[in-house]
Write an enzyme that holds these catalytic residues in place. Structure first.
Site, short mmCIF file in Angstrom:
data_model
loop_
_atom_site.label_atom_id
_atom_site.label_comp_id
_atom_site.label_asym_id
_atom_site.label_seq_id
_atom_site.Cartn_x
_atom_site.Cartn_y
_atom_site.Cartn_z
N HIS A 127 0.86 -1.20 0.00
CA HIS A 127 0.00 0.00 0.00
C HIS A 127 0.88 1.24 0.00
CE1 HIS A 127 1.15 -0.42 4.23
NE2 HIS A 127 0.80 0.85 4.43
N ASP A 178 0.48 5.24 1.91
CA ASP A 178 -0.28 5.76 3.04
C ASP A 178 -1.28 6.84 2.62
OD1 ASP A 178 1.04 4.11 4.86
OD2 ASP A 178 2.68 5.54 5.10
N HIS A 199 4.73 0.31 0.18
CA HIS A 199 5.53 -0.42 1.18
C HIS A 199 4.72 -1.57 1.75
CE1 HIS A 199 3.47 2.84 3.30
NE2 HIS A 199 3.51 2.09 4.39
N ARG A 216 5.58 6.54 13.70
CA ARG A 216 5.48 7.15 12.36
C ARG A 216 4.91 8.54 12.44
NH1 ARG A 216 1.49 4.53 8.02
NH2 ARG A 216 0.28 6.45 8.19
#
Ligand code: SIN
Length: 286
Positions: free
Chosen positions: A100, A102, A256, A271
């Site tokens: 995917h 983000d 990723h 993150r």
């Protein structure tokens, strides 16, 4: 102070490791510009041996744009822009365990994500990255031209539904299920990178529902082909984390995949996710 960055490519399609910079410090504009240039050129960049508090990670991220507050995943108490990605030894499902990019389910998707490793399993827990610019380059001119005329519909509705991978319960993460209508947003299937002009495929196995104007059933064959094509190993690189490692990827051209190959062990990451500058500010900065 302006740091001298050492940049070493790690794979043919994307990825570079950068040394010679301490990301916990207030960086000069020149150093930030050099990091940004490395990011746009290599699509994902890696740093080792960093020591970042959540506030320092936020400060570093903010040099590249405003930070996103995730609509479904709770941030840290007092630091809502910092998302803790944790898999406890008792958890079966990890977060991000599928290809995917983000936040394409938002009207204005995130441009970058900065992931910092706090605690890692003894083995496993690597992250794979795939260049969607390389994936676009490898298509035939005919399919490239077709895709350049198409848009796709993205939404959190499937991935964050009760059955979706992202919404599954994990010991130490608070993830809300998408409730009711969460919105559908249309994005081009080929993005032209605003800084490099390079084209990249922009479809997302987690969040792309269908091609705009096509039925879901009609879209499926083409999307399935692109999802398969885009993860071909020649387009990828793999990052083995150590505590203190940082990965910074460009969501406009990179997928990723967080590998879930460390059963019974703990993995703890933090993150921050970078949104684009609001238009007025971006124009003023030019
Ligand atoms: C993510 O999808 O942001 C998580 C990546 C990872 O934990 O390696």
């Amino acid at each position: 102070m302006t740091e001298r960055l050492n940049i070493r490519r790690v794979a043919g399609a994307l990825g570079a490791e950068i040394s010679g910079v301490d990301l916990s410090q207030a960086l000069s504009d020149e150093t930030v510009a050099a990091i940004r240039a490395a990011l746009t050129q290599h699509q994902v960049i890696f740093f080792r041996d960093q020591d970042l508090t959540p506030a320092q990670q936020v400060a570093f991220g903010r040099r590249f744009g405003p930070l996103n507050i995730h609509p479904y995943v709770s941030g840290m108490a007092g630091q809502p822009e910092v998302m803790e990605i944790i898999k406890e030894p008792s958890d079966k499902i990890n977060f991000g365990g599928g290809w995917h990019s983000d936040m394409s389910f938002l009207e204005t998707p995130a441009i970058g994500s900065i992931l910092y490793a706090v605690e890692l399993p003894e083995w496993g827990g690597d992250t794979l990255f795939a260049s969607q610019a390389a994936a676009f380059d490898a298509l035939s001119p005919g399919l490239q031209a077709t895709l350049e005329g198409l848009n796709a519909v993205h939404s959190a509705s499937r991935e964050y539904s009760a059955q979706g991978h992202s919404a599954q319960k994990r010991g130490s993460m608070k993830v809300a299920e998408a409730d009711g209508y969460v919105g559908e947003y249309v994005h081009p299937m080929v993005l032209v990178h605003p800084e490099t002009g390079r084209k990249a495929l922009y479809v997302n196995p987690a969040f792309t529902l269908r091609i705009d104007g096509w039925k879901t059933r009609e879209s499926k064959a083409l999307l399935d082909y692109l999802f398969e094509h885009s993860r071909y190993e020649a387009f990828t690189c793999r990052f083995s984390w150590r505590p203190g490692s940082v990965a910074f990827w460009d969501n406009r051209s990179v997928w990723h995949f967080a590998l879930n190959d460390y059963p019974g062990q703990r993995r703890h990451m933090r993150r921050v996710t970078v949104d684009p500058w609001p238009k007025a500010q971006a124009v003023a900065a030019e």
